[in-house]
Design an enzyme around this catalytic site. Structure first.
Site, PDB file in Angstrom:
ATOM      1  N   GLN A  95       0.858  -1.193   0.000  1.00  0.00           N
ATOM      2  CA  GLN A  95       0.000   0.000   0.000  1.00  0.00           C
ATOM      3  C   GLN A  95       0.899   1.249   0.000  1.00  0.00           C
ATOM      4  O   GLN A  95       1.586   1.513   0.991  1.00  0.00           O
ATOM      5  CB  GLN A  95      -0.848  -0.041   1.274  1.00  0.00           C
ATOM      6  N   SER A 116       1.198   6.453   2.573  1.00  0.00           N
ATOM      7  CA  SER A 116       1.876   7.406   3.461  1.00  0.00           C
ATOM      8  C   SER A 116       3.132   7.983   2.819  1.00  0.00           C
ATOM      9  O   SER A 116       3.837   7.293   2.074  1.00  0.00           O
ATOM     10  CB  SER A 116       2.274   6.726   4.771  1.00  0.00           C
ATOM     11  N   SER A 149       4.464  -1.332   3.929  1.00  0.00           N
ATOM     12  CA  SER A 149       4.656  -2.696   4.439  1.00  0.00           C
ATOM     13  C   SER A 149       4.770  -3.683   3.280  1.00  0.00           C
ATOM     14  O   SER A 149       3.965  -3.658   2.352  1.00  0.00           O
ATOM     15  CB  SER A 149       3.471  -3.114   5.312  1.00  0.00           C
ATOM     16  N   GLU A 199      -9.486  -1.863   6.471  1.00  0.00           N
ATOM     17  CA  GLU A 199      -8.344  -2.119   7.355  1.00  0.00           C
ATOM     18  C   GLU A 199      -8.814  -2.120   8.811  1.00  0.00           C
ATOM     19  O   GLU A 199      -8.442  -2.975   9.603  1.00  0.00           O
ATOM     20  CB  GLU A 199      -7.288  -1.041   7.123  1.00  0.00           C
ATOM     21  N   GLU A 232      -5.551   9.101  17.898  1.00  0.00           N
ATOM     22  CA  GLU A 232      -6.048  10.494  17.906  1.00  0.00           C
ATOM     23  C   GLU A 232      -7.007  10.704  16.724  1.00  0.00           C
ATOM     24  O   GLU A 232      -8.067  11.318  16.865  1.00  0.00           O
ATOM     25  CB  GLU A 232      -4.877  11.492  17.809  1.00  0.00           C
TER      26      GLU A 232
HETATM   27  C1  LIG Z   1       2.966  -1.240  11.497  1.00  0.00           C
HETATM   28  C2  LIG Z   1       2.623  -0.151  10.502  1.00  0.00           C
HETATM   29  C3  LIG Z   1       2.359  -0.496   9.189  1.00  0.00           C
HETATM   30  C4  LIG Z   1       2.082   0.512   8.249  1.00  0.00           C
HETATM   31  N1  LIG Z   1       1.917   0.134   6.947  1.00  0.00           N
HETATM   32  C5  LIG Z   1       1.683   1.091   6.021  1.00  0.00           C
HETATM   33  C6  LIG Z   1       1.567   0.735   4.632  1.00  0.00           C
HETATM   34  O1  LIG Z   1       1.686  -0.424   4.255  1.00  0.00           O
HETATM   35  N2  LIG Z   1       1.348   1.715   3.731  1.00  0.00           N
HETATM   36  C7  LIG Z   1       1.214   3.021   4.092  1.00  0.00           C
HETATM   37  O2  LIG Z   1       0.974   3.837   3.226  1.00  0.00           O
HETATM   38  N3  LIG Z   1       1.360   3.404   5.394  1.00  0.00           N
HETATM   39  C8  LIG Z   1       1.595   2.471   6.360  1.00  0.00           C
HETATM   40  N4  LIG Z   1       1.751   2.827   7.677  1.00  0.00           N
HETATM   41  C9  LIG Z   1       1.770   4.258   8.020  1.00  0.00           C
HETATM   42  C10 LIG Z   1       0.585   4.717   8.828  1.00  0.00           C
HETATM   43  O3  LIG Z   1      -0.602   4.737   8.053  1.00  0.00           O
HETATM   44  C11 LIG Z   1       0.920   6.114   9.374  1.00  0.00           C
HETATM   45  O4  LIG Z   1       2.048   5.951  10.222  1.00  0.00           O
HETATM   46  C12 LIG Z   1      -0.205   6.720  10.149  1.00  0.00           C
HETATM   47  O5  LIG Z   1      -1.284   7.056   9.295  1.00  0.00           O
HETATM   48  C13 LIG Z   1       0.248   7.998  10.902  1.00  0.00           C
HETATM   49  O6  LIG Z   1       0.881   8.871  10.040  1.00  0.00           O
HETATM   50  P1  LIG Z   1       2.339   9.478  10.381  1.00  0.00           P
HETATM   51  O7  LIG Z   1       3.231   8.356  10.780  1.00  0.00           O
HETATM   52  O8  LIG Z   1       2.738  10.339   9.245  1.00  0.00           O
HETATM   53  O9  LIG Z   1       2.108  10.368  11.681  1.00  0.00           O
HETATM   54  P2  LIG Z   1       1.539  11.868  11.715  1.00  0.00           P
HETATM   55  O10 LIG Z   1       0.330  11.950  10.865  1.00  0.00           O
HETATM   56  O11 LIG Z   1       2.664  12.795  11.449  1.00  0.00           O
HETATM   57  O12 LIG Z   1       1.097  11.979  13.229  1.00  0.00           O
HETATM   58  C14 LIG Z   1       2.039  12.248  14.288  1.00  0.00           C
HETATM   59  C15 LIG Z   1       1.230  12.370  15.587  1.00  0.00           C
HETATM   60  O13 LIG Z   1       0.334  13.503  15.492  1.00  0.00           O
HETATM   61  C16 LIG Z   1      -1.009  13.096  15.738  1.00  0.00           C
HETATM   62  N5  LIG Z   1      -1.935  13.836  14.867  1.00  0.00           N
HETATM   63  C17 LIG Z   1      -1.810  14.040  13.535  1.00  0.00           C
HETATM   64  N6  LIG Z   1      -2.875  14.738  13.060  1.00  0.00           N
HETATM   65  C18 LIG Z   1      -3.690  14.953  14.121  1.00  0.00           C
HETATM   66  C19 LIG Z   1      -4.959  15.605  14.277  1.00  0.00           C
HETATM   67  N7  LIG Z   1      -5.588  16.140  13.248  1.00  0.00           N
HETATM   68  N8  LIG Z   1      -5.518  15.628  15.535  1.00  0.00           N
HETATM   69  C20 LIG Z   1      -4.877  15.051  16.608  1.00  0.00           C
HETATM   70  N9  LIG Z   1      -3.659  14.440  16.501  1.00  0.00           N
HETATM   71  C21 LIG Z   1      -3.088  14.388  15.292  1.00  0.00           C
HETATM   72  C22 LIG Z   1      -1.042  11.624  15.388  1.00  0.00           C
HETATM   73  O14 LIG Z   1      -2.098  10.959  16.062  1.00  0.00           O
HETATM   74  C23 LIG Z   1       0.335  11.156  15.862  1.00  0.00           C
HETATM   75  O15 LIG Z   1       0.330  10.911  17.236  1.00  0.00           O
HETATM   76  C24 LIG Z   1       2.033   1.876   8.642  1.00  0.00           C
HETATM   77  C25 LIG Z   1       2.274   2.220   9.985  1.00  0.00           C
HETATM   78  C26 LIG Z   1       2.588   1.225  10.901  1.00  0.00           C
HETATM   79  C27 LIG Z   1       2.880   1.624  12.324  1.00  0.00           C
END
Ligand SMILES: Cc1cc2nc3c(=O)[nH]c(=O)nc-3n(C[C@H](O)[C@H](O)[C@H](O)COP(=O)(O)OP(=O)(O)OC[C@H]3O[C@@H](n4cnc5c(N)ncnc54)[C@H](O)[C@@H]3O)c2cc1C
Length: 396
Positions: free
Chosen positions: A128, A131, A163, A244, A364
């Site tokens: 996928q 991100s 992933s 998901e 969140e």
């Molecule tokens: C095990 C695992 C597998 C994954 N696999 C995939 C994959 O296959 N493909 C893919 O595309 N992605 C994948 N991801 C990524 C995942 O979808 C993102 O990590 C997730 O959506 C959070 O985005 P970010 O890491 O950019 O954090 P950010 O969006 O930068 O968030 C950082 C922090 O800020 C908080 N935050 C952000 N916006 C808000 C808001 N509006 N209100 C309150 N709090 C907020 C969040 O809750 C978090 O605590 C995976 C993640 C994990 C952990």
């Protein structure tokens, strides 16, 4: 072959349990979760093929595409029984659970003919590609660009946390086709061996490498790589995310097993004092709440229900808190004996437990969804992708 019309779900559960207990396990098969590491691919594929041959692959797919059209409670029972038997329920979740429904709903006939059967048979792994370094929770901020050319599309950008990308034959890519917010996003199929794609594995805290960075440098795609229409990427992405969340709610059975192992580890080390016993009991009660909520939600059969956001929060936070208790049970053995037989699994769970409240949408974000869609509370301020004005009470 699964009898999806069976009205006695307990009988069906018994039949599935028996099937799984009698199934030959390929050498090297372990319960690796939704995504195999490169080393898990071969036994995982062999296991998937066995499941497919017995009608257990693509339970939720319509029969027209080789699935079983199984109602949600039947899917849930199968997922729970796989957790109980400690086996994966497919080769990789992205292909069968996310891409399959997307292609069935939005794919052209040619795309369905070409991609669905290899997914169902466990031949193709998909990743996928949503991100990005600047777009996770705020998926509408995706910047990877897809431009039309005379031959199709040209894609440039960077994805992260993809992933299974290292083992994948295809990616499902969310890319920007116009600057117009989430209406400017489109969905594409990307062959992972296309010229211009570089996959760089990320080593995780547990030593495994399921995650990857994916760089796309002027990757040329055919016109038929587009899924649905131009600008439909956001709608399609929402379908994959709701699916998901649906699949993430069924982990209580695995948690009960882990709970038992933690209690045994603590007892064996003389660490099951009244404080730890009380904490373990509280978390045990949360696991039952989770199981009952999950059963109620799946009985409703409404897969779009916000109940699945509640379940996502309950599951991931309960599992994270349970995994944290491994340190209380193991004490210093967690650091000095991490490889010993009874430590290894719990130390691993403790290390990866943190991911639970992030993957598939953070806690969140799930709370935002619930407050806005279920409780009808005021929407959080959205600043588009501009810098927000400074908060009146915040630091200068
Ligand atoms: C095990 C695992 C597998 C994954 N696999 C995939 C994959 O296959 N493909 C893919 O595309 N992605 C994948 N991801 C990524 C995942 O979808 C993102 O990590 C997730 O959506 C959070 O985005 P970010 O890491 O950019 O954090 P950010 O969006 O930068 O968030 C950082 C922090 O800020 C908080 N935050 C952000 N916006 C808000 C808001 N509006 N209100 C309150 N709090 C907020 C969040 O809750 C978090 O605590 C995976 C993640 C994990 C952990």
């Amino acid at each position: 072959m699964i009898d999806t019309d069976a009205c006695d779900l307990d009988e069906l559960r018994g039949a599935i349990r028996q099937f799984l207990s009698e199934s030959p396990r390929p050498e090297g098969l372990r319960n690796y979760g939704p995504t195999p590491t490169p080393a898990d691919v071969q036994p995982g594929r062999q296991w998937h093929r066995y499941l497919a041959a017995h009608g257990y692959a693509g339970l939720h797919w319509p029969t027209t595409y080789g699935g079983s059209d199984a109602p949600v409670p039947v899917q849930a029972i199968f997922a729970e029984e796989c957790a109980r038997a400690d086996v994966p329920r497919q080769l990789a979740m992205t292909a069968i659970d996310l891409v399959g429904p997307v292609l069935i709903n939005y794919g052209t006939d040619a795309q369905k003919r070409r991609y669905l059967e290899p997914i169902r048979l466990g031949n193709d792994i998909w990743t996928q590609l949503f991100s990005e370094p600047g777009a996770g929770s705020d998926l509408a901020a995706v910047r990877t660009k897809a431009e039309r050319t005379s031959h199709g599309w040209r894609v440039t950008g960077q994805k992260v946390w993809s992933s299974g990308a290292k083992s994948a034959q295809y990616g499902i890519l969310l890319a920007r086709t116009s600057p117009d917010g989430h209406r400017g996003l489109s969905m594409f199929i990307v062959p992972m061996d296309a010229v211009g794609i570089t996959v760089r594995p990320i080593t995780q805290i547990d030593g495994e490498s399921k995650f990857n960075e994916v760089f796309l440098d002027e990757v040329a795609l055919q016109p038929d790589a587009l899924i649905g229409g131009v600008g439909q990427g956001w709608t399609i992405a929402m379908l994959t995310l709701s699916r998901e969340r649906l699949t993430l709610g069924c982990q209580a059975v695995a948690m009960f097993k882990r709970h038992q192992r933690i209690v045994e580890a603590a007892r064996g080390r003389g660490r099951l004092d009244p404080v730890l016993a009380r904490t373990m009991t509280k978390i045990w009660a949360r696991m039952w709440l989770l199981r009952f909520t999950w059963q109620r939600a799946v009985a409703g059969e409404d897969t779009a229900s916000p109940a699945f956001s509640v379940l996502k929060i309950m599951t991931s936070e309960t599992d994270r808190d349970l995994c944290d208790l491994a340190t209380d049970a193991l004490g210093t053995d967690a650091c000095t004996e991490p490889g010993s037989e009874d430590c290894a699994e719990l130390v691993h769970a403790m290390l990866v437990g943190r991911a639970q409240t992030i993957l598939g949408g953070t806690s969140e974000i799930q709370r935002n969804i619930l407050s806005e869609r279920l409780l009808r509370m005021p929407k959080e301020p959205r600043w588009g992708h501009q810098i927000p004005p400074s908060h009146p009470g915040g630091p200068e």
